[in-house]
Scaffold this active site. Sequence first.
Site, PDB file in Angstrom:
ATOM      1  CG  ASP A  93     -33.485  27.207 -18.457  1.00 44.65           C
ATOM      2  OD1 ASP A  93     -32.810  26.872 -17.472  1.00 44.65           O
ATOM      3  OD2 ASP A  93     -33.102  28.049 -19.288  1.00 44.65           O
ATOM      4  CG  HIS A  94     -31.735  22.892 -14.242  1.00 43.33           C
ATOM      5  ND1 HIS A  94     -31.040  22.896 -15.418  1.00 43.33           N
ATOM      6  CD2 HIS A  94     -30.809  22.994 -13.265  1.00 43.33           C
ATOM      7  CE1 HIS A  94     -29.747  22.993 -15.164  1.00 43.33           C
ATOM      8  NE2 HIS A  94     -29.575  23.053 -13.854  1.00 43.33           N
ATOM      9  CG  HIS A 114     -29.005  27.026 -18.089  1.00 43.32           C
ATOM     10  ND1 HIS A 114     -30.264  26.493 -18.210  1.00 43.32           N
ATOM     11  CD2 HIS A 114     -28.159  25.961 -18.042  1.00 43.32           C
ATOM     12  CE1 HIS A 114     -30.174  25.172 -18.237  1.00 43.32           C
ATOM     13  NE2 HIS A 114     -28.908  24.823 -18.147  1.00 43.32           N
TER      14      HIS A 114
HETATM   15  C1  BG6 Z   1     -27.094  21.690 -17.673  1.00 45.89           C
HETATM   16  C2  BG6 Z   1     -25.898  21.461 -18.559  1.00 45.89           C
HETATM   17  O1  BG6 Z   1     -28.142  22.246 -18.408  1.00 45.89           O
HETATM   18  O2  BG6 Z   1     -26.731  22.572 -16.624  1.00 45.89           O
HETATM   19  C3  BG6 Z   1     -24.736  20.912 -17.758  1.00 45.89           C
HETATM   20  O3  BG6 Z   1     -26.250  20.542 -19.587  1.00 45.89           O
HETATM   21  C4  BG6 Z   1     -24.436  21.807 -16.599  1.00 45.89           C
HETATM   22  O4  BG6 Z   1     -23.583  20.754 -18.576  1.00 45.89           O
HETATM   23  C5  BG6 Z   1     -25.697  22.075 -15.794  1.00 45.89           C
HETATM   24  O5  BG6 Z   1     -23.490  21.146 -15.781  1.00 45.89           O
HETATM   25  C6  BG6 Z   1     -25.450  23.105 -14.720  1.00 45.89           C
HETATM   26  O6  BG6 Z   1     -26.540  23.097 -13.853  1.00 45.89           O
HETATM   27  P1  BG6 Z   1     -26.350  23.447 -12.334  1.00 45.89           P
HETATM   28  O7  BG6 Z   1     -27.736  23.470 -11.781  1.00 45.89           O
HETATM   29  O8  BG6 Z   1     -25.489  22.394 -11.733  1.00 45.89           O
HETATM   30  O9  BG6 Z   1     -25.684  24.790 -12.330  1.00 45.89           O
END
Ligand code: BG6
Length: 510
Positions: free
Chosen positions: A204-205, A267
């Site tokens: 989960d980034h 997230h």
């Molecule tokens: C991803 C989603 O997990 O997270 C995307 O699939 C979303 O739809 C993205 O845009 C958002 O990540 P960040 O790091 O740009 O907030």
Amino acid sequence: MSEPEARIAPDEGGKPKPAPLERPADPAALVIFGGTGDLARRKLFPSLWNLWSNGLLPEDFAIIGVGRKVASDTAYREAIGASVREVAACPPEDERSFDGFVERMCVVQGAFEDPATYGWLKARLAEVSARHRTGGNVLFYLATPPAAFGTIVRRLEAAGLTREAQGWRRVVVEKPFGRDLASAKALGAELHAVLREDQIFRIDHYLGKETVQNILVFRFGNGVFEPIWNRRYVDHVQITVAEDLGMEGRGSYYESAGALRDVLQNHVLQLVTLVAMEPLASLDADAVHAEKVKVLQTIRATGAVRGQYGEGTIGGARVPGYRSEPDVDPQSTIETYAAVRLDLDSWRWSGVPFYVRSGKRLARRCTEIVVQFRKPPLTLFQQSGVAELEPNRLHIHIQPDEAISFDIKAKAPGAAIRVEDVRLSFDYGSIGEGCAATGYERLLYDALVGDSTLFHRADMVEAAWRIMTPILDAWSSRPAPDFPNYAAGSWGPPAADTLLRRDGRRWVVG
Ligand code: BG6
């Protein structure tokens, strides 16, 4: 006093030395399924380059890209090298070091479902293990559509590639981890049929983002916040993940996902666990996971609003509505916005709602947690404008700026008592150094050293689906009659404001 040690100092071989107190990850081969895809090019390779240039990858390292489109090692190195130069926050300056990074890449061309692909992969792994002394350690990264996960792990097992005869074998899985509780369980069973839980790294980034990692340090590294971090002092918590972008070519994926599955279930619920969890006894992965699961098990969704954007204006430019995006059904009933009220049945949080929302094509990009505290019990300063003053709020700004700020009251200078709202703030950029991270650096590094603290465990995934599945079921049985119900460039559908207004509250950001 001696000069402080420079963070990175290239040694004679052109390979940067690790920063003090950090060791390079274990020798390993990283196999990326979907090695030419968007995720690999935009996030994984730039992050690997950041790790490499900071001395956090070992000399004994190799990367194998697997995919239908990869042609030859040379073409792959050229294509990936060019996209790292274009995308990386710290573009390569040391060409020798960059060459060393690119030389460690090679390819296996083939389809994920074809057993022959795994025969070639096995041969390539033996080759890179001998050439780059990777010691038989292999990290498989599934940067593919989720439908391919089960097939890939089964084929890996059939080819003997998950067996830990020599060195470790681990698998990184990208979200979505299922699309509801039942499919998450089915995916879990497919993975567990082949792998032990400690071999699976569900990534989960968001958990790799600096400010997100800072939440625990903020809460438990400071003695002053914990005593007020509960229902006696906190009025409510809000979490906003707002994006100004639309589909960016991901229409067909999004048609099967929607905002609740795409961002809130994973997230945002992770952010909730970090804000709501009990103090930790240790930072051990099992201890952290256990506390997160405990939080998730207390959560009930008690209100939900969905939205879909129509055409509108963002940054002065007209943009189309969701239904006109490529690969999207012109009658689509998928939500591009979701807001949910969560109630936590625990002594700490009973009666303190957590309002969470996420949407595409909103007014601006902004990810933020707001902890709003209760007002003082006595209003002593009616004569000085305090009745209209805002309550104390703690803002944890995650994107685009990384910062923490606290809104307090102060007396304006002068003979009269005039109370004003002022902000104490700390900008994350003011400490530390180095290039902006993508969030994947920490996570790739942790997977390579076998630390699963920042990853989802199977029971966490299921507990999160248990919260959101009833909403998804209700929404799929009653398609929204009013879509599109917010204009691109706005803050979402009016019903999301009502969700808070009926509780005497309102959304805040900034
Ligand atoms: C991803 C989603 O997990 O997270 C995307 O699939 C979303 O739809 C993205 O845009 C958002 O990540 P960040 O790091 O740009 O907030």
